[in-house]
Design an enzyme around this catalytic site. Structure first.
Site, PDB file in Angstrom:
ATOM      1  N   ARG A  68       0.846  -1.182   0.000  1.00 49.30           N
ATOM      2  CA  ARG A  68       0.000   0.000   0.000  1.00 49.30           C
ATOM      3  C   ARG A  68       0.889   1.242   0.000  1.00 49.30           C
ATOM      4  O   ARG A  68       2.036   1.202   0.442  1.00 49.30           O
ATOM      5  CB  ARG A  68      -0.908   0.010   1.234  1.00 49.30           C
ATOM      6  N   LYS A 116      -1.589  -2.036   7.523  1.00 48.65           N
ATOM      7  CA  LYS A 116      -3.014  -1.903   7.794  1.00 48.65           C
ATOM      8  C   LYS A 116      -3.419  -2.844   8.918  1.00 48.65           C
ATOM      9  O   LYS A 116      -3.013  -4.001   8.950  1.00 48.65           O
ATOM     10  CB  LYS A 116      -3.819  -2.242   6.534  1.00 48.65           C
ATOM     11  N   HIS A 118      -2.439   2.536  -5.591  1.00 50.39           N
ATOM     12  CA  HIS A 118      -3.154   1.288  -5.291  1.00 50.39           C
ATOM     13  C   HIS A 118      -3.405   0.475  -6.560  1.00 50.39           C
ATOM     14  O   HIS A 118      -3.590  -0.745  -6.479  1.00 50.39           O
ATOM     15  CB  HIS A 118      -4.481   1.591  -4.588  1.00 50.39           C
ATOM     16  N   ARG A 161      -0.843  -2.134  -6.769  1.00 50.69           N
ATOM     17  CA  ARG A 161      -1.109  -3.276  -5.882  1.00 50.69           C
ATOM     18  C   ARG A 161      -2.101  -4.236  -6.539  1.00 50.69           C
ATOM     19  O   ARG A 161      -1.915  -5.458  -6.508  1.00 50.69           O
ATOM     20  CB  ARG A 161      -1.642  -2.749  -4.551  1.00 50.69           C
ATOM     21  N   HIS A 164      -6.955 -16.646   4.922  1.00 50.95           N
ATOM     22  CA  HIS A 164      -6.281 -16.700   6.211  1.00 50.95           C
ATOM     23  C   HIS A 164      -7.169 -16.075   7.282  1.00 50.95           C
ATOM     24  O   HIS A 164      -6.791 -15.177   8.001  1.00 50.95           O
ATOM     25  CB  HIS A 164      -4.905 -16.053   6.158  1.00 50.95           C
ATOM     26  N   TYR A 176      11.076 -18.773   8.645  1.00 51.21           N
ATOM     27  CA  TYR A 176      11.972 -19.717   9.290  1.00 51.21           C
ATOM     28  C   TYR A 176      12.225 -20.884   8.334  1.00 51.21           C
ATOM     29  O   TYR A 176      11.605 -20.986   7.280  1.00 51.21           O
ATOM     30  CB  TYR A 176      11.402 -20.216  10.629  1.00 51.21           C
TER      31      TYR A 176
END
Length: 310
Positions: A137, A162, A227, A230, A258, A267
């Site tokens: 963003r 955000k 935007h 994006r 999600h 990791y």
């Protein structure tokens, strides 16, 4: 603004917002909208009635205010009446306006190349390239620090994006090269894209103006905003057959991919399906299935089921 010119009512509202840890930008927006309501009334907003609220909403609509403006005003006034004044009987009469969902403007890959090449300077080219290449963003781009560029793990650290969440975004080799070129030229300290005052970051307005200028120079007739880059980032990944769940994780959207985020750290783990130790970029829960996002040899990303060892 000095303490002497702040009314007790406004001070209380500011305290209520501070208690709830609303960010400064949100607080400023709430105060601005309540001030507009007070100007419409011609008296203290604390004396408003249901009919006053109704007249003000009618005034906003008849004066041509857009849906975002009306809804942001409703949000501010609901907070004011519900929290600061403890008058939920007034707040419940403030109604949000439905905004039709529209398809976003998306640039083609060829248009993106033309657009970035037409950027006013290398600083703006680098910043706009980050917006496209990492799907950030505009507020996240201007808030990047030099230390947020992790060339070893090929990631960009996004602090307090955000929803006030930290996350990592992808960093491609091409984008890293451009950022290094920008760093060699400008030697920025602290902020990756400093503003006119080097101790402050570039403003979102500055970057938006540069975006409009680049679109004009590239002779792109579409309405292009930061935007838009994006949206283009996500669309181009989808066209390259990247799993939609991976795209949602990269963009940190709030869709079902999600709904129950598990972790947002990077990791390494041995994954039996891959037969080797792999870089785990994200873990997520999708409809009860544990998934991990891993990079592929061709720099693409894959979303595969998580196993006990991963």
């Amino acid at each position: 603004m000095t303490d002497e010119v702040i009314s007790p009512l406004r001070r209380r509202m500011i305290e209520d917002m501070t208690i709830r840890k609303l960010v400064p930008k949100t607080q400023q927006g709430y105060i601005r909208n309540v001030k507009a309501f007070a100007a419409f009334l011609g008296r203290s907003p604390g004396t408003a009635s249901r009919e006053d609220v109704r007249r003000f909403q009618l005034h906003l609509t008849s004066s041509g205010a857009g849906t975002p403006k009306i809804n942001s005003t409703v949000t501010a006034l609901r907070f004011f009446f519900d929290v600061t004044l403890d008058r939920p009987d007034i707040a419940k009469h403030l109604l949000f306006v439905y905004e039709p969902r529209k398809l976003p403007v998306v640039l083609s890959p060829e248009e993106v190349v033309r657009f970035l090449e037409a950027a006013p300077s290398i600083k703006y080219k680098a910043a706009l390239s980050v917006a496209y290449g990492a799907g950030l963003r505009v507020s996240e781009v201007v808030s990047l620090k030099v230390s947020d560029v992790d060339s070893k793990r090929m990631m960009l650290r996004v602090e307090q994006g955000k929803g006030r969440k930290d996350r990592h975004a992808m960093l491609s080799p091409q984008l890293l090269k451009l950022l290094r070129d920008w760093y060699r030229i400008a030697q920025p300290r602290g902020w990756l894209f400093p503003g006119q005052d080097p101790i402050k970051p570039m403003t979102t307005r500055q970057l938006t103006r540069a975006c409009h200028a680049a679109a004009h120079m590239a002779e792109i007739t579409k309405r292009v905003t930061p935007h838009t880059l994006r949206h283009s980032f996500a669309t181009h990944l989808l066209e390259q057959h990247v799993d939609i769940r991976v795209i949602q994780v990269l963009l940190e959207t709030t869709h079902t991919a999600h709904e129950q985020p598990v972790e947002a750290r990077i990791y390494y783990r041995f994954h039996p399906r891959c037969g080797e130790t792999v870089l785990i970029i994200r873990r997520l829960n999708y409809r009860g299935v544990e998934l991990v996002v891993i990079p592929q040899p061709d720099s693409s990303l894959a979303c595969i089921p998580r196993v006990d060892d991963a």
